[in-house]
Write a protein that holds these residues in place. Structure first.
Motif, PDB file in Angstrom:
ATOM      1  N   ALA A 294     -14.949   8.572  -8.685  1.00  0.00           N
ATOM      2  CA  ALA A 294     -13.615   8.320  -9.229  1.00  0.00           C
ATOM      3  C   ALA A 294     -12.526   8.954  -8.379  1.00  0.00           C
ATOM      4  CB  ALA A 294     -13.529   8.823 -10.666  1.00  0.00           C
ATOM      5  N   LEU A 295     -12.828  10.084  -7.737  1.00  0.00           N
ATOM      6  CA  LEU A 295     -11.833  10.701  -6.862  1.00  0.00           C
ATOM      7  C   LEU A 295     -11.587   9.837  -5.637  1.00  0.00           C
ATOM      8  CD1 LEU A 295     -12.464  14.561  -6.841  1.00  0.00           C
ATOM      9  CD2 LEU A 295     -10.758  13.250  -8.094  1.00  0.00           C
ATOM     10  N   ALA A 296     -12.665   9.330  -5.038  1.00  0.00           N
ATOM     11  CA  ALA A 296     -12.515   8.469  -3.864  1.00  0.00           C
ATOM     12  C   ALA A 296     -11.684   7.239  -4.206  1.00  0.00           C
ATOM     13  CB  ALA A 296     -13.884   8.065  -3.332  1.00  0.00           C
ATOM     14  N   GLU A 297     -11.912   6.684  -5.382  1.00  0.00           N
ATOM     15  CA  GLU A 297     -11.159   5.506  -5.813  1.00  0.00           C
ATOM     16  C   GLU A 297      -9.683   5.857  -5.993  1.00  0.00           C
ATOM     17  OE1 GLU A 297     -10.493   1.604  -6.689  1.00  0.00           O
ATOM     18  OE2 GLU A 297     -12.409   2.475  -6.062  1.00  0.00           O
ATOM     19  N   THR A 298      -9.414   7.017  -6.609  1.00  0.00           N
ATOM     20  CA  THR A 298      -8.039   7.444  -6.827  1.00  0.00           C
ATOM     21  C   THR A 298      -7.319   7.684  -5.506  1.00  0.00           C
ATOM     22  OG1 THR A 298      -8.662   8.473  -8.938  1.00  0.00           O
ATOM     23  CG2 THR A 298      -6.587   9.188  -7.955  1.00  0.00           C
ATOM     24  N   ILE A 299      -8.005   8.314  -4.567  1.00  0.00           N
ATOM     25  CA  ILE A 299      -7.403   8.598  -3.258  1.00  0.00           C
ATOM     26  C   ILE A 299      -7.160   7.302  -2.492  1.00  0.00           C
ATOM     27  CG2 ILE A 299      -7.742   9.781  -1.048  1.00  0.00           C
ATOM     28  CD1 ILE A 299      -9.491  11.812  -2.712  1.00  0.00           C
ATOM     29  N   ALA A 300      -8.079   6.353  -2.626  1.00  0.00           N
ATOM     30  CA  ALA A 300      -7.882   5.052  -1.973  1.00  0.00           C
ATOM     31  C   ALA A 300      -6.624   4.373  -2.503  1.00  0.00           C
ATOM     32  CB  ALA A 300      -9.105   4.165  -2.188  1.00  0.00           C
ATOM     33  N   ARG A 301      -6.386   4.487  -3.806  1.00  0.00           N
ATOM     34  CA  ARG A 301      -5.160   3.909  -4.378  1.00  0.00           C
ATOM     35  C   ARG A 301      -3.936   4.626  -3.823  1.00  0.00           C
ATOM     36  NH1 ARG A 301      -6.668   1.355  -9.247  1.00  0.00           N
ATOM     37  NH2 ARG A 301      -8.865   0.772  -8.988  1.00  0.00           N
ATOM     38  N   ALA A 302      -4.033   5.947  -3.666  1.00  0.00           N
ATOM     39  CA  ALA A 302      -2.915   6.706  -3.094  1.00  0.00           C
ATOM     40  C   ALA A 302      -2.603   6.219  -1.682  1.00  0.00           C
ATOM     41  CB  ALA A 302      -3.234   8.202  -3.089  1.00  0.00           C
ATOM     42  N   HIS A 303      -3.636   5.950  -0.899  1.00  0.00           N
ATOM     43  CA  HIS A 303      -3.428   5.425   0.446  1.00  0.00           C
ATOM     44  C   HIS A 303      -2.767   4.049   0.407  1.00  0.00           C
ATOM     45  CE1 HIS A 303      -5.127   8.303   3.257  1.00  0.00           C
ATOM     46  NE2 HIS A 303      -6.051   8.580   2.358  1.00  0.00           N
ATOM     47  N   HIS A 304      -3.128   3.248  -0.574  1.00  0.00           N
ATOM     48  CA  HIS A 304      -2.506   1.924  -0.708  1.00  0.00           C
ATOM     49  C   HIS A 304      -1.004   2.058  -0.905  1.00  0.00           C
ATOM     50  CE1 HIS A 304      -1.491  -2.054  -2.232  1.00  0.00           C
ATOM     51  NE2 HIS A 304      -1.066  -1.497  -3.350  1.00  0.00           N
ATOM     52  N   TYR A 305      -0.592   2.901  -1.850  1.00  0.00           N
ATOM     53  CA  TYR A 305       0.838   3.075  -2.091  1.00  0.00           C
ATOM     54  C   TYR A 305       1.509   3.788  -0.923  1.00  0.00           C
ATOM     55  CZ  TYR A 305       0.135   1.339  -6.803  1.00  0.00           C
ATOM     56  OH  TYR A 305      -0.168   0.536  -7.869  1.00  0.00           O
ATOM     57  N   GLY A 306       0.776   4.675  -0.260  1.00  0.00           N
ATOM     58  CA  GLY A 306       1.317   5.305   0.931  1.00  0.00           C
ATOM     59  C   GLY A 306       1.606   4.289   2.017  1.00  0.00           C
ATOM     60  N   SER A 307       0.728   3.293   2.170  1.00  0.00           N
ATOM     61  CA  SER A 307       0.948   2.242   3.158  1.00  0.00           C
ATOM     62  C   SER A 307       2.209   1.443   2.838  1.00  0.00           C
ATOM     63  CB  SER A 307      -0.259   1.300   3.202  1.00  0.00           C
ATOM     64  OG  SER A 307      -1.406   1.974   3.659  1.00  0.00           O
ATOM     65  N   LEU A 308       2.437   1.182   1.559  1.00  0.00           N
ATOM     66  CA  LEU A 308       3.650   0.465   1.160  1.00  0.00           C
ATOM     67  C   LEU A 308       4.897   1.301   1.440  1.00  0.00           C
ATOM     68  CD1 LEU A 308       2.477  -1.087  -2.245  1.00  0.00           C
ATOM     69  CD2 LEU A 308       2.642  -2.219  -0.011  1.00  0.00           C
ATOM     70  N   ALA A 309       4.799   2.613   1.199  1.00  0.00           N
ATOM     71  CA  ALA A 309       5.933   3.499   1.488  1.00  0.00           C
ATOM     72  C   ALA A 309       6.238   3.519   2.982  1.00  0.00           C
ATOM     73  CB  ALA A 309       5.646   4.911   0.981  1.00  0.00           C
ATOM     74  N   ARG A 310       5.184   3.596   3.790  1.00  0.00           N
ATOM     75  CA  ARG A 310       5.385   3.606   5.238  1.00  0.00           C
ATOM     76  C   ARG A 310       6.017   2.300   5.711  1.00  0.00           C
ATOM     77  NH1 ARG A 310       3.356   7.259   8.616  1.00  0.00           N
ATOM     78  NH2 ARG A 310       3.431   5.690  10.274  1.00  0.00           N
ATOM     79  N   ALA A 311       5.560   1.187   5.170  1.00  0.00           N
ATOM     80  CA  ALA A 311       6.101  -0.112   5.573  1.00  0.00           C
ATOM     81  C   ALA A 311       7.599  -0.190   5.273  1.00  0.00           C
ATOM     82  CB  ALA A 311       5.355  -1.234   4.862  1.00  0.00           C
ATOM     83  N   ALA A 312       7.996   0.339   4.123  1.00  0.00           N
ATOM     84  CA  ALA A 312       9.419   0.341   3.777  1.00  0.00           C
ATOM     85  C   ALA A 312      10.187   1.288   4.692  1.00  0.00           C
ATOM     86  CB  ALA A 312       9.598   0.744   2.320  1.00  0.00           C
ATOM     87  N   GLY A 313       9.617   2.462   4.954  1.00  0.00           N
ATOM     88  CA  GLY A 313      10.287   3.446   5.801  1.00  0.00           C
ATOM     89  C   GLY A 313      10.438   3.000   7.237  1.00  0.00           C
TER      90      GLY A 313
END
Length: 337
Positions: A294-313
């Motif tokens: 469950a931690l790996a899954e949660t961290i993977a989701r964090a990376h997904h939103y991080g990628s969206l933040a980077r794309a906007a930035g």
């Protein structure tokens, strides 16, 4: 290799140093303003405010306001007042949260409510919110005021929503994401968006920074929720396992519950719904979360939103402020690594 580790190895190491450097001069003025605006003839107000303000937080949210304004070429004083307003909003939320959650520790220190009581903590939080709005008005931007005042209402809604969802294993992932979108991402988003607003940038710039802040906030909270089951108190800024003790149904729990067998689901109901959440139960919860990845899954989701933040930035004008904002994304996610 897990999905989270594969994504992590493909990205540059993040650091908070670039944004500290870019915002250093302005954040010095923000800190002076925070101390001045926390002053009062009522002795208890500056005493409690100073307790939390000096407790070692990174002040990431006001730094986002400063860096966002600088990235769009702002030259003025309004970003300092707005950044101080953002920090006061955040500080008030922490004071209120600790009362609602009955928290004993924050950032390695006793919470204000443990020293001065719940009533004083709530009222000083209200004072700080009032001071925040006073500074927003002084800036003279109705648009910035509208953005931050709307965020304040959304944050409160998110906290009520989280309270309603606590200790209920029927909470879905969609419910959880809606809660963190409101209670955490809303302030990140507003803090970033007011930068281009006072800089006079166009709608595209506002949208980019709004999306950057929102997705960064979602990633930040996902990592925080993972750290509660797989981090340290020093990294998290509060006791590990606090979410479990308080009956909060976060994504690691939701994933472990969904992937668990009948025995495991019964455990989660006893622990979170019925309050059987002692230290032995916490150890069992952590073991189940590891077993069900469950931690790996949660961290993977964090990376997904991080990628969206980077794309906007990455749509920002080039320069040190842009690079600092991009580096913050990786820094926030890599707290769990």
């Amino acid at each position: 290799m897990t999905v989270a580790s594969a994504v992590r190895t493909a990205r540059p190491k993040g650091s908070i140093e670039p944004i500290l450097n870019v915002t250093a001069d302005d954040m010095g003025r923000v800190n002076e303003m925070i101390l001045a605006m926390a002053g009062s003839n009522v002795e208890l107000i500056p005493e409690i405010a100073e307790h939390l303000i000096s407790s070692g937080g990174k002040r990431l949210r006001p730094m986002l306001t400063i860096a966002s304004a600088l990235a769009h070429g702002y030259r003025g004083e309004g970003h300092v007042k707005l950044a101080a307003s953002v920090e006061f909003m955040h500080t008030a939320t922490l004071l209120h949260d600790d009362v609602v959650d009955e928290s004993d520790m924050r950032r390695g220190k006793q919470t204000a409510r443990m020293i001065w009581g719940n009533q004083a903590s709530v009222l000083v939080g209200d004072f700080l919110l009032g001071q925040a709005f006073k500074m927003m008005v002084e800036v003279g931007s109705l648009t910035a005021l509208a953005i931050l005042s709307a965020a304040s209402a959304v944050i409160a809604e998110g906290e009520v929503w989280q309270l309603a969802a606590a200790k209920r294993m029927t909470t879905s992932e969609a419910d959880y994401l809606a809660v963190i979108d409101a209670k955490t991402a809303a302030l990140f988003s507003a803090a970033a968006e007011v930068g281009p607003v006072i800089a006079g940038a166009g709608e595209d710039a506002r949208t980019a920074m709004r999306d950057y802040g929102r997705n960064l906030g979602l990633a930040f909270q996902l990592v925080d929720d993972a750290l509660d089951y797989g981090g340290s108190a020093a990294t998290l800024g509060k006791n590990t396992g606090d979410d479990f003790r308080e009956g909060k149904v976060t994504l690691p729990v939701i994933v472990a519950f969904e992937r668990g067998d009948d025995r495991e689901r019964a455990f989660w109901r006893r622990a979170l719904e019925d309050g059987e959440n002692g230290e032995d139960a916490l150890a069992e919860a952590m073991a189940l979360i590891r077993r069900r990845e469950a931690l790996a899954e949660t961290i993977a989701r964090a990376h997904h939103y991080g990628s969206l933040a980077r794309a906007a930035g990455e749509t920002l004008p080039g320069g040190a402020a842009r690079e600092a904002l991009l580096s913050v994304v990786d820094f926030c996610i890599e707290r769990i690594s």
